[in-house]
Write a protein that holds these residues in place. Structure first.
Motif, PDB file in Angstrom:
ATOM      1  N   CYS A  86      86.855  46.670  46.865  1.00 29.21           N
ATOM      2  CA  CYS A  86      85.658  46.863  46.051  1.00 29.21           C
ATOM      3  C   CYS A  86      85.984  47.582  44.748  1.00 29.21           C
ATOM      4  O   CYS A  86      87.101  48.059  44.538  1.00 29.21           O
ATOM      5  N   GLY A  87      84.977  47.644  43.876  1.00 27.85           N
ATOM      6  CA  GLY A  87      85.122  48.352  42.617  1.00 27.85           C
ATOM      7  C   GLY A  87      86.228  47.771  41.763  1.00 27.85           C
ATOM      8  O   GLY A  87      86.318  46.559  41.555  1.00 27.85           O
ATOM      9  N   LYS A  88      87.111  48.657  41.270  1.00 29.89           N
ATOM     10  CA  LYS A  88      88.222  48.226  40.426  1.00 29.89           C
ATOM     11  C   LYS A  88      89.524  48.119  41.212  1.00 29.89           C
ATOM     12  O   LYS A  88      90.580  47.879  40.616  1.00 29.89           O
ATOM     13  N   SER A  89      89.443  48.301  42.526  1.00 31.27           N
ATOM     14  CA  SER A  89      90.628  48.059  43.345  1.00 31.27           C
ATOM     15  C   SER A  89      90.890  46.559  43.412  1.00 31.27           C
ATOM     16  O   SER A  89      90.028  45.736  43.088  1.00 31.27           O
ATOM     17  N   GLU A  90      92.080  46.195  43.846  1.00 35.90           N
ATOM     18  CA  GLU A  90      92.467  44.787  43.893  1.00 35.90           C
ATOM     19  C   GLU A  90      93.086  44.475  45.248  1.00 35.90           C
ATOM     20  O   GLU A  90      93.826  45.312  45.781  1.00 35.90           O
ATOM     21  N   PRO A  91      92.822  43.274  45.790  1.00 31.63           N
ATOM     22  CA  PRO A  91      91.824  42.285  45.353  1.00 31.63           C
ATOM     23  C   PRO A  91      90.433  42.700  45.816  1.00 31.63           C
ATOM     24  O   PRO A  91      90.297  43.463  46.783  1.00 31.63           O
ATOM     25  N   THR A  92      89.399  42.220  45.150  1.00 32.46           N
ATOM     26  CA  THR A  92      88.035  42.487  45.600  1.00 32.46           C
ATOM     27  C   THR A  92      87.486  41.289  46.354  1.00 32.46           C
ATOM     28  O   THR A  92      87.904  40.149  46.136  1.00 32.46           O
ATOM     29  N   VAL A  93      86.533  41.573  47.226  1.00 32.21           N
ATOM     30  CA  VAL A  93      85.888  40.492  47.972  1.00 32.21           C
ATOM     31  C   VAL A  93      85.165  39.558  47.014  1.00 32.21           C
ATOM     32  O   VAL A  93      85.151  38.334  47.208  1.00 32.21           O
ATOM     33  N   ALA A  94      84.572  40.104  45.970  1.00 33.58           N
ATOM     34  CA  ALA A  94      83.815  39.277  45.031  1.00 33.58           C
ATOM     35  C   ALA A  94      84.700  38.256  44.336  1.00 33.58           C
ATOM     36  O   ALA A  94      84.296  37.105  44.139  1.00 33.58           O
ATOM     37  N   LYS A  95      85.919  38.645  43.955  1.00 35.25           N
ATOM     38  CA  LYS A  95      86.784  37.750  43.182  1.00 35.25           C
ATOM     39  C   LYS A  95      87.759  36.961  44.046  1.00 35.25           C
ATOM     40  O   LYS A  95      87.989  35.773  43.803  1.00 35.25           O
ATOM     41  N   ALA A  96      88.334  37.604  45.046  1.00 34.45           N
ATOM     42  CA  ALA A  96      89.343  36.929  45.872  1.00 34.45           C
ATOM     43  C   ALA A  96      88.755  36.308  47.128  1.00 34.45           C
ATOM     44  O   ALA A  96      89.390  35.471  47.768  1.00 34.45           O
ATOM     45  N   GLY A  97      87.545  36.735  47.495  1.00 34.41           N
ATOM     46  CA  GLY A  97      86.912  36.205  48.690  1.00 34.41           C
ATOM     47  C   GLY A  97      87.261  37.001  49.933  1.00 34.41           C
ATOM     48  O   GLY A  97      88.286  37.700  49.972  1.00 34.41           O
ATOM     49  N   PRO A  98      86.440  36.889  50.972  1.00 32.56           N
ATOM     50  CA  PRO A  98      86.667  37.678  52.187  1.00 32.56           C
ATOM     51  C   PRO A  98      87.928  37.297  52.949  1.00 32.56           C
ATOM     52  O   PRO A  98      88.515  38.138  53.629  1.00 32.56           O
TER      53      PRO A  98
END
Length: 362
Positions: A86-98
């Protein structure tokens, strides 16, 4: 008739004791591979001060710079970071998917991430651990497992995470909502927020409302085969996120969902929460209450909103009872005339006052 003046806010505004500030430094710390989880972190305040590790809520809620304002920047070295996915950590669920960002994303890993961040930032002694909502859960679990690293626990909006606690917020009267939407058939947050509850419930077909969390999780776990599937997942994530945001404040902002209405935030927040809740927070039943003897010697401070509808006050009561059973008690326990959010006036001022009055780390 003009009722425009009735809408107010309970949030803190100009009452902050300490000013907004930019971080001294920030970075990404790689804490895992396959996937390459990297934690985004920021440091505020006095680089030589007493370290405070701030654990955000959710899970999946992410940090914000305003969270550094609870602390005296001349005294404390303040560490904010975004947990996995989440947030600015990588990868995020929003961008990389669950299927990517939820791999190796469990409570055990989050606890060890805190130790990895301690080591990377050169924190070798004890630190204050400050957490609210899910952050209080993670703070307690961390202290149970690593009491030698914790000088004090400062907890807000205690979240034990038992099934009854989750049902209060997410299940309520959903099973009978289609027949009697305003019937008080079960306890729940919906009693105080019926319109917001309606929007949350109606995402799920009537026949599937016997398990609201399971129905939402099924939508999030679906592999989208069409634009309609993707639209449904986004609608569900926004509904989940906005529901929590709305009931977090004693006086909701009717016209502004804030970050909870942002699609990218909601996609990470909702799916991470559903992932943890479906797996019982990745903890054994009664893990926290059954292990409080391990933290009996750590000074603990609790602030809890009396009108909290995300984490009802009874959760703090259960924690305090468990502490009493092992001969411990919080140093301070403040029940504010507030809801859940750390940004409500009385809660924010109480947290700052506790931090100002803490015994220094020796």
């Amino acid at each position: 008739m003009d009722f425009s003046g009735l809408q107010a806010t309970s949030a803190i505004t100009d009452e902050w004791k300490y000013p907004a500030a930019d971080p001294n430094r920030s970075g990404l710390l790689q804490v895992d591979t396959a996937p390459d989880h990297k934690l985004y972190w920021e440091e505020y305040g006095n680089p030589a001060g007493e370290p405070v590790m701030v654990l955000h809520g959710g899970p999946g809620g992410a940090c914000a710079p305003v969270m550094a304002r609870f602390f005296d920047p001349a005294r404390y070295r303040i560490i904010l970071f975004d947990q996995r996915g989440c947030g600015k950590s990588e990868p995020t669920v929003a961008k990389a998917g669950p299927t990517v960002a939820l791999i190796r994303n469990t409570t055990d890993y989050l606890v060890e991430d805190i130790n990895a961040l301690r080591a990377a930032l050169g924190i070798t002694g004890k630190m204050h651990v400050f957490g609210g909502s899910w952050g209080s859960t993670l703070s307690l679990v961390y202290a149970i497992r690593h009491p030698q690293h914790v000088a004090s626990l400062i907890l807000r909006g205690i979240f034990i995470g038992a099934r009854e606690d989750l049902h209060y917020m997410y299940q309520g009267n959903a099973a009978t909502f289609a027949e009697a939407p305003f019937a008080l058939t079960e306890p729940g947050s919906y009693v105080t927020y019926p319109d917001e509850w309606k929007a949350f419930v109606e995402v799920i077909p009537a026949g599937e409302r016997g398990d609201m969390m399971g129905a939402y999780k099924a939508i999030f776990d679906m592999v989208p085969a069409s634009d309609a599937d993707r639209a449904l997942q986004l609608r569900a994530a926004l509904a989940w996120s906005i529901w929590e945001g709305a009931i977090s404040n004693q006086i909701p902002k009717d016209d502004d969902a804030g970050k909870f209405g942002d699609a990218e935030f909601a996609l990470s927040f909702a799916q991470i929460e559903a992932h943890f809740f479906a797996n019982h927070l990745f903890l054994e039943p009664d893990y926290i209450l059954g292990n409080v003897d391990r933290i009996a010697g750590i000074p603990m401070h609790i602030v809890h909103g009396r009108f909290d509808q995300v984490c009802p006050l009874t959760q703090a009561s259960r924690l305090i009872d468990a502490l009493a059973a092992v001969g411990a008690a919080p140093v301070s326990y403040v029940r504010t005339n507030a809801g859940h959010s750390a940004m409500e006036l009385q809660t924010a001022l109480a947290l700052s006052a506790i931090m100002d009055g803490l015994a220094p780390i020796r």
